[in-house]
Every structure is written in structure tokens, then in C-alpha cells.
Design a protein around this motif. Structure first.
Motif, PDB file in Angstrom:
ATOM      1  N   THR A  47       0.860  -1.181   0.000  1.00 48.31           N
ATOM      2  CA  THR A  47       0.000   0.000   0.000  1.00 48.31           C
ATOM      3  C   THR A  47       0.894   1.227   0.000  1.00 48.31           C
ATOM      4  O   THR A  47       1.692   1.418   0.918  1.00 48.31           O
ATOM      5  CB  THR A  47      -0.929   0.015   1.220  1.00 48.31           C
ATOM      6  N   ALA A  48       0.769   2.050  -1.036  1.00 49.36           N
ATOM      7  CA  ALA A  48       1.714   3.148  -1.241  1.00 49.36           C
ATOM      8  C   ALA A  48       0.997   4.490  -1.249  1.00 49.36           C
ATOM      9  O   ALA A  48      -0.143   4.602  -1.727  1.00 49.36           O
ATOM     10  CB  ALA A  48       2.461   2.945  -2.554  1.00 49.36           C
ATOM     11  N   PHE A  49       1.669   5.504  -0.739  1.00 50.68           N
ATOM     12  CA  PHE A  49       1.162   6.874  -0.682  1.00 50.68           C
ATOM     13  C   PHE A  49       2.196   7.804  -1.306  1.00 50.68           C
ATOM     14  O   PHE A  49       3.384   7.710  -0.970  1.00 50.68           O
ATOM     15  CB  PHE A  49       0.926   7.318   0.764  1.00 50.68           C
ATOM     16  N   TYR A  97       6.486  18.699  -7.791  1.00 49.95           N
ATOM     17  CA  TYR A  97       7.425  18.147  -6.815  1.00 49.95           C
ATOM     18  C   TYR A  97       6.774  17.021  -6.020  1.00 49.95           C
ATOM     19  O   TYR A  97       5.675  17.192  -5.486  1.00 49.95           O
ATOM     20  CB  TYR A  97       7.884  19.236  -5.840  1.00 49.95           C
ATOM     21  N   VAL A  98       7.464  15.866  -5.958  1.00 56.28           N
ATOM     22  CA  VAL A  98       7.043  14.807  -5.044  1.00 56.28           C
ATOM     23  C   VAL A  98       7.583  15.181  -3.668  1.00 56.28           C
ATOM     24  O   VAL A  98       8.795  15.235  -3.453  1.00 56.28           O
ATOM     25  CB  VAL A  98       7.580  13.432  -5.475  1.00 56.28           C
ATOM     26  N   VAL A  99       6.678  15.462  -2.736  1.00 58.43           N
ATOM     27  CA  VAL A  99       7.070  15.969  -1.424  1.00 58.43           C
ATOM     28  C   VAL A  99       7.492  14.833  -0.499  1.00 58.43           C
ATOM     29  O   VAL A  99       8.531  14.876   0.144  1.00 58.43           O
ATOM     30  CB  VAL A  99       5.921  16.779  -0.802  1.00 58.43           C
ATOM     31  N   GLU A 100       6.659  13.805  -0.425  1.00 60.46           N
ATOM     32  CA  GLU A 100       7.023  12.635   0.373  1.00 60.46           C
ATOM     33  C   GLU A 100       6.238  11.426  -0.116  1.00 60.46           C
ATOM     34  O   GLU A 100       5.222  11.554  -0.806  1.00 60.46           O
ATOM     35  CB  GLU A 100       6.801  12.867   1.866  1.00 60.46           C
ATOM     36  N   SER A 101       6.735  10.262   0.246  1.00 63.39           N
ATOM     37  CA  SER A 101       6.085   9.020  -0.176  1.00 63.39           C
ATOM     38  C   SER A 101       6.447   7.919   0.811  1.00 63.39           C
ATOM     39  O   SER A 101       7.456   8.002   1.509  1.00 63.39           O
ATOM     40  CB  SER A 101       6.521   8.632  -1.598  1.00 63.39           C
ATOM     41  N   GLU A 102       5.631   6.883   0.824  1.00 60.51           N
ATOM     42  CA  GLU A 102       5.898   5.743   1.694  1.00 60.51           C
ATOM     43  C   GLU A 102       5.094   4.547   1.223  1.00 60.51           C
ATOM     44  O   GLU A 102       4.074   4.696   0.536  1.00 60.51           O
ATOM     45  CB  GLU A 102       5.566   6.058   3.150  1.00 60.51           C
ATOM     46  N   ALA A 103       5.538   3.361   1.592  1.00 62.98           N
ATOM     47  CA  ALA A 103       4.790   2.132   1.322  1.00 62.98           C
ATOM     48  C   ALA A 103       4.739   1.313   2.603  1.00 62.98           C
ATOM     49  O   ALA A 103       5.736   1.220   3.331  1.00 62.98           O
ATOM     50  CB  ALA A 103       5.450   1.336   0.203  1.00 62.98           C
ATOM     51  N   ARG A 104       3.568   0.725   2.880  1.00 61.58           N
ATOM     52  CA  ARG A 104       3.381  -0.034   4.115  1.00 61.58           C
ATOM     53  C   ARG A 104       2.736  -1.381   3.826  1.00 61.58           C
ATOM     54  O   ARG A 104       2.053  -1.553   2.814  1.00 61.58           O
ATOM     55  CB  ARG A 104       2.519   0.747   5.099  1.00 61.58           C
ATOM     56  N   ALA A 105       2.929  -2.293   4.750  1.00 62.23           N
ATOM     57  CA  ALA A 105       2.363  -3.643   4.614  1.00 62.23           C
ATOM     58  C   ALA A 105       1.207  -3.838   5.590  1.00 62.23           C
ATOM     59  O   ALA A 105       1.132  -3.192   6.632  1.00 62.23           O
ATOM     60  CB  ALA A 105       3.437  -4.692   4.878  1.00 62.23           C
ATOM     61  N   LEU A 109      11.824  15.469  -3.821  1.00 64.11           N
ATOM     62  CA  LEU A 109      12.558  15.842  -2.614  1.00 64.11           C
ATOM     63  C   LEU A 109      13.219  14.584  -2.058  1.00 64.11           C
ATOM     64  O   LEU A 109      12.539  13.659  -1.600  1.00 64.11           O
ATOM     65  CB  LEU A 109      11.618  16.465  -1.577  1.00 64.11           C
ATOM     66  N   GLU A 110      14.532  14.538  -2.113  1.00 60.18           N
ATOM     67  CA  GLU A 110      15.240  13.289  -1.864  1.00 60.18           C
ATOM     68  C   GLU A 110      15.085  12.783  -0.429  1.00 60.18           C
ATOM     69  O   GLU A 110      15.061  11.578  -0.193  1.00 60.18           O
ATOM     70  CB  GLU A 110      16.712  13.462  -2.227  1.00 60.18           C
ATOM     71  N   ALA A 111      14.976  13.704   0.543  1.00 61.99           N
ATOM     72  CA  ALA A 111      14.959  13.281   1.947  1.00 61.99           C
ATOM     73  C   ALA A 111      13.759  12.414   2.296  1.00 61.99           C
ATOM     74  O   ALA A 111      13.869  11.486   3.094  1.00 61.99           O
ATOM     75  CB  ALA A 111      14.998  14.511   2.856  1.00 61.99           C
ATOM     76  N   GLY A 112      12.604  12.670   1.702  1.00 60.32           N
ATOM     77  CA  GLY A 112      11.402  11.927   2.078  1.00 60.32           C
ATOM     78  C   GLY A 112      10.949  10.892   1.073  1.00 60.32           C
ATOM     79  O   GLY A 112       9.826  10.387   1.173  1.00 60.32           O
ATOM     80  N   ASN A 113      11.817  10.565   0.111  1.00 59.89           N
ATOM     81  CA  ASN A 113      11.370   9.693  -0.984  1.00 59.89           C
ATOM     82  C   ASN A 113      12.409   8.646  -1.363  1.00 59.89           C
ATOM     83  O   ASN A 113      12.496   8.250  -2.523  1.00 59.89           O
ATOM     84  CB  ASN A 113      11.031  10.542  -2.205  1.00 59.89           C
ATOM     85  N   ARG A 114      13.173   8.171  -0.379  1.00 57.25           N
ATOM     86  CA  ARG A 114      14.258   7.241  -0.688  1.00 57.25           C
ATOM     87  C   ARG A 114      13.733   5.958  -1.344  1.00 57.25           C
ATOM     88  O   ARG A 114      14.304   5.471  -2.316  1.00 57.25           O
ATOM     89  CB  ARG A 114      14.992   6.913   0.598  1.00 57.25           C
ATOM     90  N   ASP A 115      12.646   5.399  -0.820  1.00 56.97           N
ATOM     91  CA  ASP A 115      12.123   4.145  -1.374  1.00 56.97           C
ATOM     92  C   ASP A 115      11.562   4.350  -2.784  1.00 56.97           C
ATOM     93  O   ASP A 115      11.701   3.474  -3.644  1.00 56.97           O
ATOM     94  CB  ASP A 115      11.044   3.565  -0.465  1.00 56.97           C
TER      95      ASP A 115
END
Length: 465
Positions: free
Chosen positions: A284-286, A299-307, A378-384
Motif C-alpha cells: 500500500t503506497a502513498f 514536486y514529489v514531497v514525500e512518499s511511503e509504502a506499508r504492509a 525531494l530526496e529526503a522523504g522519498n528514498r524508497d
């Protein structure tokens, strides 16, 4: 054991000892080159051999797997990315057959060579990310990856966990890779083994064409001369320069990387969600996007994926974000339209279904924005997300990503980017000269737009209510 078998084993054992005393490797038909010998003497857990094509990579990897086959209980495995790669004429499994046929026993069903000592060298492949779980109960003392840059970092790291030995055993645990630069895993392999800033504790042995005396180097150079400049730099000179041609989303830090949003701009925000049913994998990704049709880049500000997220978990996560979203886009995937309906009716989240028609066409449009620098991250919040973009490659037909590849974050990005319609941006027309009728009309329009925007902001309630 009959006398003939016992005699054959004794002769083989004597041969192995003699070859090792001469600096060789058991069952190898030739001595290692100086570069290969340097690689084989390493005692660290992880090491990479290679760089240029023709540097003797596959031989070095096969020798590494064979180093302890005279020891009872020793187990090694050698991987290629696909079964087709594994089966190619002249590839590492074929070469092992040339070296071992008549001297060890081949078990075709298990794809394994078993030696007189009882040691074994197995061949495997990791075509999809899920294939790594076939080895979850396995135990090896050596894991080798031929063309390591064709693998994902997740596959490699998982197989590291399969390196085990009994207490008191003196056989070293080793993970070894051999590879040219390029490929979908170029970035993570370079960072893990080649870049001095991030490769501490791991070894890299660079090998060039001139390090392999067994190859017709002049003829091979003539073949490499037919390549484009970048591929030739990778294969002939072993240069670790990035090739993004085969990636669906060619992220380049120098073009697409950013530290922060530009100031002084009234940004709008959108959220893309890719729903997944995975309980162990983060499916599940945001992805949060900042955009305005008045600025040339989104700009992609932040992103994450969760299980393992339920619909309630997802709703609570969306409400926890501090952005005032203009639009929220979700793809329910195989979970059904009811997933989105519950978000709207129970949680009062105004989520809209993702537009999925012509996915190929919009992937190419998004790729174009990346190439032009019209999409920043934005590299800091989008490593994955950056890692996923660096791995996601076109399949052989160039119509979709490779089967089984993780694409949840990039899909969420595609949905939100598509919904924001940032590609509608046009350069601002020049401001008319002051004092002209055109300037008066332009100024009146700006004042009217500012008034409309202010009224809209005053009327807006909390975005989730």
C-alpha cells in the motif's frame, strides 16, 4: 563402497590437494588469473568482481563456489536472474558442466552438482521478487550472483540471510557477485560495492579485458566498438556510469533531485494511493505531489509504502497528513470498488478512483517529464520511491514492467501526477507594458482572480469533513 570407487575418490582427493597447493581451485581446469586470485583470497562476507566485459567474471565466480567442495557438508549456490539466462550456452551453468562432467554427479531435477566429499553446488534463478522465498529454509556457505546488476537489492539482501554454518566450522561464509556496470541494479550495486563512501566492509575487485589472458582481446574489442558510447564505456572500460535507457521512470539526481520546495509559490497538493493486500510486503503506497499550473515543475514531497494495512489503517494514515489536499486519488486494484466506497461513506474522505486507461501512454508522458526536469523529487522523504524508479525496467516487449517487479510507489505517483494534470502548465505570457490598455486589462484580471481565490479559501472547511 567398492575398491574401484574408493580408489577413484582417493585419486580425486590427491588431485584436489595438489591443485590447491599450486594456487589453483578444486576441479578448475586452469589456474586463476592474478585478478581472480585476488578475488578468491578475500575473507570478507561480501565482495564484487568485475567492471569490464571479458574480465573473467563468470570463471571467478565459479571458482569461488568450488573452493571448498572437498569439504563434507559444504553447500554453494550460483544465481542468474532468469532460468533462460541460466540455461544459455556458454553461461555459468554450461561452463560448470564442461569443468565437472565425469568428475562429479549432476542431479538434473535439483540442478545440482554433488562431489565425492558430499559437498554440493546448486544453480538457481530469481526471476520475480517472490522467487527469493523458495530458499527461505535453505542453508549455504557461498551465494554467488552472476551479473549482479540484474538483481534487485531486496533479492540480494534476502539471500544473505541464507548464509549459515554449524558452530565450530571453519568454512567461511561468503556472498560474491560478478557484474558489468549498467542494468536495473546499477545504482544499488555501485553504492554497496564501488562507491568508497558507502561500501565500507565490502570488497570490489575491478577487472578489465586485459586481465583475462584466455580471451581473444583484439577480436572482442572490435565487437565492443559497435556499441553506443555509454554502453561501450561500461563494457570495455568498466566505467560505473548510469544507463537509464531501459528504465520506465529514468530518475537522475542531477536533473530530478531537490532538497526543498521553491519558496514564494502558492502550491497545491494532491495525494495518490495504491491499495495493496500484502500482509508482509509493503504494497500500500502513498505519494504526495505539490504542483501549480503556474510553475514549470511538480514536486514529489514525500512518499511511503506499508504492509498489512486495513481500510481503517489507510483512512487514519490519510487523515494524519498535514497537507490540505485538493484531490485524493486511489486505485483499489483487486480489492474492489467497495474499498473506495467505505473510505467515502464511513470516513468522509473524498477519494476518487484512479484513471487507468492508456497506462502505457501516461507512463511515457511521465517519463518525458522526468527527462525534461518537469518532475522533481525531494530526496529526503522519498528514498524508497527513488530506489523503485531505479529498478523498474521495461519488459522485453517494452509494454509493461518486468513480471513480479514492485511498482506500488511508482503507480501511486502515476495516478496522482495524472490527476493533477501538471502537464497543462504553460509558460506565463509576458506582462504587457505598464500604462497600456493591455496592461490595464491584465491587472484587472489578476485582481479578479485574487479575489476569487480569497473567497474560495474563506469558504473551505477542513478538507476531510
Amino acid at each position: 563402497m567398492d575398491l574401484a570407487t574408493a580408489l577413484a575418490l582417493e585419486i580425486e582427493a590427491t588431485s584436489v590437494l595438489a591443485r590447491r597447493a599450486a594456487g589453483g581451485v578444486p576441479f578448475s581446469p586452469h589456474l586463476p588469473t592474478p585478478r581472480q586470485a585476488e578475488f578468491l583470497k578475500l575473507d570478507c562476507l561480501e565482495a564484487l568482481y568485475g567492471g569490464a566485459a571479458g574480465g573473467g567474471k563468470s570463471d571467478a565466480l565459479l571458482m569461488g563456489a568450488l573452493q571448498y567442495v572437498d569439504r563434507p557438508g559444504y553447500s554453494a549456490i550460483l544465481f542468474r536472474r532468469t532460468y533462460t539466462d541460466l540455461s544459455l550456452p556458454g553461461a555459468i551453468r554450461d561452463r560448470a558442466g564442461e569443468w565437472l562432467r565425469g568428475r562429479a554427479e549432476w542431479q538434473d531435477k535439483l540442478k545440482r552438482w554433488t562431489f565425492p566429499s558430499g559437498a554440493a553446488v546448486t544453480f538457481g534463478y530469481l526471476e520475480t521478487d517472490a522467487d527469493k522465498y523458495r530458499y527461505q529454509s535453505a542453508e549455504f556457505q557461498f551465494c554467488g550472483f552472476d551479473e549482479l546488476t540484474q538483481f534487485t537489492e531486496g533479492q540480494y539482501r534476502y539471500l544473505l540471510s541464507r548464509l549459515r554454518r554449524c558452530a565450530g566450522a571453519d568454512i567461511p561464509l561468503r556472498s560474491r557477485g560478478a557484474s558489468n556496470p549498467g542494468g536495473v541494479g546499477h545504482d544499488w550495486v555501485k553504492a554497496r560495492f564501488v562507491d568508497p563512501k558507502t561500501s565500507a566492509g565490502r570488497a570490489f575487485v575491478p577487472a578489465l579485458l586485459d586481465d583475462n589472458p584466455h580471451l581473444d582481446r583484439d577480436a572482442y574489442r572490435q565487437s565492443l566498438a559497435q556499441l553506443d558510447d555509454l554502453t561501450r564505456a561500461q563494457l570495455e572500460r568498466g566505467q560505473w556510469v548510469r544507463d537509464v535507457a531501459g528504465l520506465i521512470y529514468p530518475y537522475r539526481p542531477e536533473v530530478n533531485g531537490a532538497e526543498m520546495l521553491p519558496e514564494g509559490i502558492r502550491w497545491r497538493y494532491a495525494l495518490g494511493v495504491d491499495f495493496g493486500a500484502g500482509q508482509s510486503a509493503p504494497t500500500t503506497a502513498f505519494v504526495m505531489l505539490a504542483y501549480t499550473h503556474e510553475h514549470p515543475a511538480a514536486y514529489v514531497v514525500e512518499s511511503e509504502a506499508r504492509a498489512g494495512m486495513t481500510v481503517s489503517d489507510i483512512a487514519e494514515r490519510i487523515k494524519a497528513y498535514t497537507y490540505n489536499f485538493d484531490v485524493i486519488i486511489g486505485d483499489q486494484g483487486g480489492l474492489g470498488r467497495g474499498y473506495l466506497d467505505e473510505m467515502i461513506q464511513r470516513w468522509q474522505i473524498p477519494i476518487e478512483p484512479a484513471m487507468k486507461a492508456n497506462k502505457l501512454g501516461y507512463r511515457k508522458l511521465l517519463r518525458g517529464d522526468l527527462e525534461r526536469g518537469a518532475l522533481k523529487v525531494l530526496e529526503a522523504g522519498n528514498r524508497d520511491l527513488i530506489d523503485e524508479m531505479g529498478r523498474l525496467a521495461w519488459d522485453e516487449k517494452g509494454m509493461d514492467c518486468e513480471k513480479g517487479a514492485a511498482d506500488h510507489l511508482t503507480d501511486a505517483l502515476l495516478y496522482v501526477w495524472r490527476a493533477a494534470k501538471h502537464w497543462l502548465h504553460q509558460e506565463k505570457p509576458a506582462v504587457p507594458a505598464f500604462g497600456t490598455p493591455e496592461h490595464a486589462d491584465w491587472l484587472a484580471a489578476k485582481i479578479e482572480q485574487a479575489e476569487d481565490d480569497r473567497n474560495a479559501r474563506d469558504a473551505r472547511r477542513e478538507w476531510w469533513e
